[in-house]
Scaffold this active site. Structure first.
Site: not given
Length: 423
Positions: A49-50, A112, A192, A194-196
């Site tokens: 996984t990442c 995790s 927006g 962006g990532e959020t």
């Protein structure tokens, strides 16, 4: 027979190293086949996984562990064309009970990056499924993973490990669901791109809002997000005109000044006959003027409000994680007992098979002697004498070794097993 794990994760190595040791889906089967070919490997599963790469192995003899360890490390470096000799400090090895408890903790989300996250269980199941499909599972690994899935279900049902959110994005979506019962009748605006906001969009996608609007400074940056959730795109200046059409606004931009003001909200409320509105401001500096909280039928959450929710929920999950550990310890004990019992059964089968082979060898020898005219009584005496000697040879040598090497416990156990001491 034993279980061991070789791994690297977010706690031991940065992403730059983890990505070099990752196994993309397209190479997992090739990697499994390559590793499974080694004679010391009884079974193998690869989880990638990442946040982690872990290789789960079963092998036959405990004495082979050090040899197997070096073989797998070399294989990992060779497979990825990576000079792993310089990175031994980032690798971890777990063996036996410790390996079993670690895998249980992984599957339950206790190991995790986000405590208690549920996605990892699906990834563990997928890793197991690929190994099963490619016939790389030993009986021990098959039993272990079935036990793991049972434990993960037990932990989810008997603790609150996954009940409370520990993600800001998910907390924002939860606030929306708590205020409005039927999300399919609601319109939402994301300010927006962006990532959020992208994380929030992924959560929102599951809840089927009636209509979603993405407001952003540039259309190009909003296009990918809008395509993902089938949303309408507008510019930031259009917010004032479209605010009346939405029930929920979630905002996260890099603007130094508020993009939504009190007057704008007040006019929108009037246009929508004061139907309730929810505003979630995740920006720093803030995107929404705080004065709107004084308006009727308006609910406003800031990132600090959501952080409090997340921190409280993290505390609750930490408590649940401790409860989960009791379940894991208990279930690991059951599995280790099963492993020991199976090992004992295998030894018993081998012991009986060895005795049977000795008997058959001497029977054949005796029958041949009788056919050649030897005296039956003499043959019978020789047969019984040789059979006794051969059967007691190994236990006798072991008793002598235990007695002469100050191994009192071994001596007593063996004496009991041979019926020399009453149980």
């Amino acid at each position: 027979m034993s279980i061991t794990i070789l791994g690297v994760n977010h706690k031991t190595a940065p992403i730059a190293i983890r990505e070099k040791l990752a196994f993309p889906n397209e190479v997992i089967e090739k990697a499994l086949y390559s590793l499974f070919q080694h004679p010391l490997v009884e079974g193998c599963v690869i989880l990638s996984t990442c946040n982690r790469t872990e290789i789960y192995l079963s092998y036959e003899n405990e004495i082979d562990f050090l040899k197997l360890k070096q073989i797998v490390i070399n294989w990992l470096g060779h497979f990825h064309d990576f000079n792993i000799e310089d990175y031994h400090h980032i690798l971890y090895w777990y063996q036996g009970r410790q390996a079993v408890e670690h895998l249980m903790s992984v599957a339950c989300g206790i190991d995790s990056m986000i405590l208690g996250e549920a996605q990892i269980l699906g990834q563990v199941k997928q890793a197991y499924s690929i190994a099963q499909k490619n016939h790389c599972l030993s009986l021990n690994l098959e039993k272990l993973f079935q036990t793991i899935f049972h434990v993960a279900k037990l932990v989810r049902s008997e603790t609150n490990i996954g009940v409370n959110t520990v993600s800001i994005a998910y907390a924002a979506c939860l606030a929306a669901r708590n205020l409005f019962a039927d999300t399919q009748q609601l319109n939402i605006m994301l300010v927006g791109a962006g990532e959020t906001i992208e994380l929030i969009a992924r959560y929102l996608k599951q809840h089927r809002f009636k209509h979603v609007i993405v407001a952003n400074r540039t259309r190009e940056k909003a296009l990918k997000l809008a395509t993902m959730i089938d949303a309408e795109i507008i510019s930031l200046p259009d917010i004032a005109n479209r605010l009346k059409d939405v029930d929920i606004v979630i905002s996260s931009t890099a603007s130094p000044l508020p993009v939504i003001g009190k007057d704008m909200v007040e006019q929108s409320l009037h246009a929508r006959n004061n139907r309730p509105m929810l505003f979630i401001d995740l920006a720093v500096p803030r995107d929404i003027e705080q004065e709107i909280k004084n308006l009727g039928n308006v609910n406003l959450y800031t990132i600090d409000d959501l952080h409090k929710t997340v921190e409280n929920n993290l505390e609750q999950r930490s408590i649940a994680a401790k409860e989960a550990q009791y379940i894991i310890h208990e279930q690991a004990e059951h599995f280790i007992d099963w492993l020991k019992a199976r090992q004992a059964v295998d030894y018993i089968k081998r012991y009986r098979s060895n005795a049977e082979n000795i008997k058959k060898e001497l029977e054949t020898k005796a029958l041949n002697a009788i056919r050649q005219g030897a005296n039956v009584d003499d043959v019978f005496y020789q047969f019984s004498h040789q059979l006794t000697n051969k059967l007691i040879h190994a236990p006798t040598q072991t008793l002598l070794h235990a007695a002469t090497h100050d191994c009192d416990d071994c001596f007593k156990v063996l004496s009991k097993s041979l019926g020399l001491i009453e149980h």
